[in-house]
Design an enzyme around this catalytic site. Structure first.
Site, PDB file in Angstrom:
ATOM      1  N   ARG A 104       0.768  -1.781   0.243  1.00 50.96           N
ATOM      2  CA  ARG A 104      -0.213   0.073  -0.090  1.00 50.96           C
ATOM      3  C   ARG A 104       0.942   1.314   0.168  1.00 50.96           C
ATOM      4  O   ARG A 104       1.867   1.669   0.841  1.00 50.96           O
ATOM      5  CB  ARG A 104      -0.946   0.004   1.444  1.00 50.96           C
ATOM      6  CG  ARG A 104      -1.778   1.588   0.669  1.00 50.96           C
ATOM      7  CD  ARG A 104      -2.712   0.962   2.555  1.00 50.96           C
ATOM      8  NE  ARG A 104      -3.554   2.426   3.260  1.00 50.96           N
ATOM      9  CZ  ARG A 104      -4.811   2.408   2.376  1.00 50.96           C
ATOM     10  NH1 ARG A 104      -4.979   1.869   1.600  1.00 50.96           N
ATOM     11  NH2 ARG A 104      -5.337   3.624   2.614  1.00 50.96           N
TER      12      ARG A 104
ATOM     13  N   HIS B 242      -6.824   0.730  -6.863  1.00 52.27           N
ATOM     14  CA  HIS B 242      -7.284   0.456  -5.382  1.00 52.27           C
ATOM     15  C   HIS B 242      -8.333  -1.236  -5.873  1.00 52.27           C
ATOM     16  O   HIS B 242      -9.148  -1.053  -5.286  1.00 52.27           O
ATOM     17  CB  HIS B 242      -8.592   1.666  -4.927  1.00 52.27           C
ATOM     18  CG  HIS B 242      -7.663   1.556  -3.234  1.00 52.27           C
ATOM     19  ND1 HIS B 242      -7.310  -0.081  -2.486  1.00 52.27           N
ATOM     20  CD2 HIS B 242      -8.552   1.923  -2.079  1.00 52.27           C
ATOM     21  CE1 HIS B 242      -8.066   0.230  -0.873  1.00 52.27           C
ATOM     22  NE2 HIS B 242      -8.635   1.305  -1.110  1.00 52.27           N
TER      23      HIS B 242
ATOM     24  N   GLN C 142      -9.923  -3.113  -2.470  1.00 51.01           N
ATOM     25  CA  GLN C 142     -11.948  -2.384  -2.266  1.00 51.01           C
ATOM     26  C   GLN C 142     -13.034  -2.067  -3.294  1.00 51.01           C
ATOM     27  O   GLN C 142     -13.716  -1.850  -2.186  1.00 51.01           O
ATOM     28  CB  GLN C 142     -10.872  -0.703  -2.305  1.00 51.01           C
ATOM     29  CG  GLN C 142     -12.313   0.604  -2.088  1.00 51.01           C
ATOM     30  CD  GLN C 142     -13.097   0.382  -1.007  1.00 51.01           C
ATOM     31  OE1 GLN C 142     -12.020   1.064  -0.139  1.00 51.01           O
ATOM     32  NE2 GLN C 142     -14.215  -0.249  -0.712  1.00 51.01           N
TER      33      GLN C 142
ATOM     34  N   ASP D  57     -15.356   9.942  -2.551  1.00 47.78           N
ATOM     35  CA  ASP D  57     -14.601   9.844  -2.170  1.00 47.78           C
ATOM     36  C   ASP D  57     -13.764  11.463  -1.400  1.00 47.78           C
ATOM     37  O   ASP D  57     -14.326  12.080  -1.802  1.00 47.78           O
ATOM     38  CB  ASP D  57     -13.530   9.247  -2.478  1.00 47.78           C
ATOM     39  CG  ASP D  57     -12.104   8.688  -1.619  1.00 47.78           C
ATOM     40  OD1 ASP D  57     -11.931   9.037  -1.054  1.00 47.78           O
ATOM     41  OD2 ASP D  57     -11.256   8.323  -2.849  1.00 47.78           O
TER      42      ASP D  57
ATOM     43  N   CYS E 192     -15.761   5.408   0.308  1.00 51.67           N
ATOM     44  CA  CYS E 192     -14.453   3.763   0.645  1.00 51.67           C
ATOM     45  C   CYS E 192     -13.754   4.414   1.769  1.00 51.67           C
ATOM     46  O   CYS E 192     -13.536   3.127   2.031  1.00 51.67           O
ATOM     47  CB  CYS E 192     -13.106   4.200  -0.777  1.00 51.67           C
ATOM     48  SG  CYS E 192     -12.541   5.938  -1.035  1.00 51.67           S
TER      49      CYS E 192
ATOM     50  N   ARG F 232     -14.397  -5.688   2.750  1.00 47.94           N
ATOM     51  CA  ARG F 232     -12.929  -5.141   2.663  1.00 47.94           C
ATOM     52  C   ARG F 232     -12.758  -6.469   3.468  1.00 47.94           C
ATOM     53  O   ARG F 232     -11.265  -6.899   2.993  1.00 47.94           O
ATOM     54  CB  ARG F 232     -12.397  -3.854   3.014  1.00 47.94           C
ATOM     55  CG  ARG F 232     -12.756  -2.936   2.879  1.00 47.94           C
ATOM     56  CD  ARG F 232     -12.548  -2.615   1.700  1.00 47.94           C
ATOM     57  NE  ARG F 232     -10.953  -2.951   1.003  1.00 47.94           N
ATOM     58  CZ  ARG F 232      -9.608  -2.025   1.488  1.00 47.94           C
ATOM     59  NH1 ARG F 232     -10.230  -0.922   1.953  1.00 47.94           N
ATOM     60  NH2 ARG F 232      -8.571  -2.328   1.427  1.00 47.94           N
TER      61      ARG F 232
END
Length: 317
Positions: free
Chosen positions: A113, A140, A143, A235, A276, A304
């Site tokens: 990450r 991502h 996600q 987001d 997210c 997740r």
């Protein structure tokens, strides 16, 4: 598929984004996720990672990604090892390639990450073990798989749904949602100012997938693009590393806030809201929408973990 064993055709493969995955392969991973979620809710205990290890490399802070990888791997009997930039030499004193070759000799898999997509690709190229992209500036993938599981649980299917991303259409979430929606046959819209619309490169990548699946891609700064959406997604307005742009981004994106009026404008009484997380309430989304019955953010956050467990079970030998 046996409850205790995941003999998949994906063993040894990496997940860097969804570009090289077929729709059927993505749906198979979603089926695995639904299974492990069912097992978890039933209180079943499995040890499918017994004797396995995973290196968790984090250049960026995380709540859901770190918690998902550590708990999912640990519950299955494996040993996750967290590594921040303060702990290893990645790309500094030691090249990414050399770090990859060392970790590949010691771990069953690697999660990354961080900032550069190039780094996660180098880890996959040189480590010799499965590498999972836990987030980069470009993509991502874990996600958006959780997002698809959440929508499938709500609506019963995915193909034919419409998802509209509202806000910064250039960010990794908008790019990743466009990609997975195009693969799986969901119409994908972006409601964003012209200055923050997706780049032509990702549109060119996704367009053939959309044509194959029957999905439509719509990008506009006009509110009408929201109409018919089954899901509004947003987001934060300022991504990690872009804090200096907060004032300008807020000015540009304020008209694109997800609020009750925008939810109603979809024309769908059962339209849902996804994010997210973490969210900055009263910026990209109002508290009213975030806390409403239309908001599935907590199911999404839980998913997740189940989707990440499914990915690891599918890839790790």
């Amino acid at each position: 598929m046996e409850a205790e064993k995941f003999d998949t055709p994906f063993k040894g493969r990496s997940l860097l984004n969804w570009i090289d995955w077929t729709p059927d392969e993505i749906l198979t991973i979603l089926d695995y996720a639904a299974l492990v979620k069912k097992q978890s809710h039933a209180g079943e205990v499995h040890q499918r990672f017994l004797g396995k290890t995973i290196a968790l490399i984090f250049e960026k802070r995380s709540t859901r990604t770190r918690s998902s990888f550590e708990t999912a791997f640990g519950e299955e009997g494996g040993h996750p090892v967290f590594m921040s930039t303060a702990d290893i030499q990645l790309g500094g004193k030691e090249s990414v390639e050399d770090t990859a070759r060392v970790l590949g000799r010691m771990f069953s898999a690697i999660e990354f990450r961080g900032f550069k997509q190039e780094h996660v690709e180098l880890l996959a190229k040189y480590s010799g073990v499965p590498v999972i992209n836990g987030l980069t500036d470009d993509f991502h993938p874990t996600q958006v798989l959780a997002d698809m599981l959440t929508l499938k649980e709500k609506f019963g299917n995915l193909k034919g749904l419409k998802l509209c991303f509202c806000g910064d259409g250039r960010n990794n979430m908008a790019r990743s949602l466009m990609l997975i929606c195009s693969k799986l046959g969901l119409d994908f819209a972006v409601y964003a100012p012209k200055e923050l619309q997706p780049d032509e490169e990702i549109i060119k990548i996704c367009r053939p997938f959309a044509e194959s699946s029957g999905a439509k891609i719509s990008i506009s700064d006009e509110k009408s693009v929201v109409q018919g959406s089954d899901c509004l997604y947003t987001d934060v307005w300022v991504s990690m590393g872009e804090e200096a742009l907060k004032e300008e981004r807020s000015r540009l994106l304020k008209p694109y806030q997800v609020n009750r009026e925008l939810m109603e404008y979809t024309g769908k009484k059962d339209a849902v809201f996804l994010h997210c997380l973490p969210a900055v309430k009263e910026q990209e989304v109002t508290t009213e929408v975030f806390e409403s019955s239309a908001s599935l953010v907590w199911d999404e956050a839980e998913n997740r973990k189940h989707t990440i467990k499914a990915i690891m079970l599918a890839l790790i030998e």
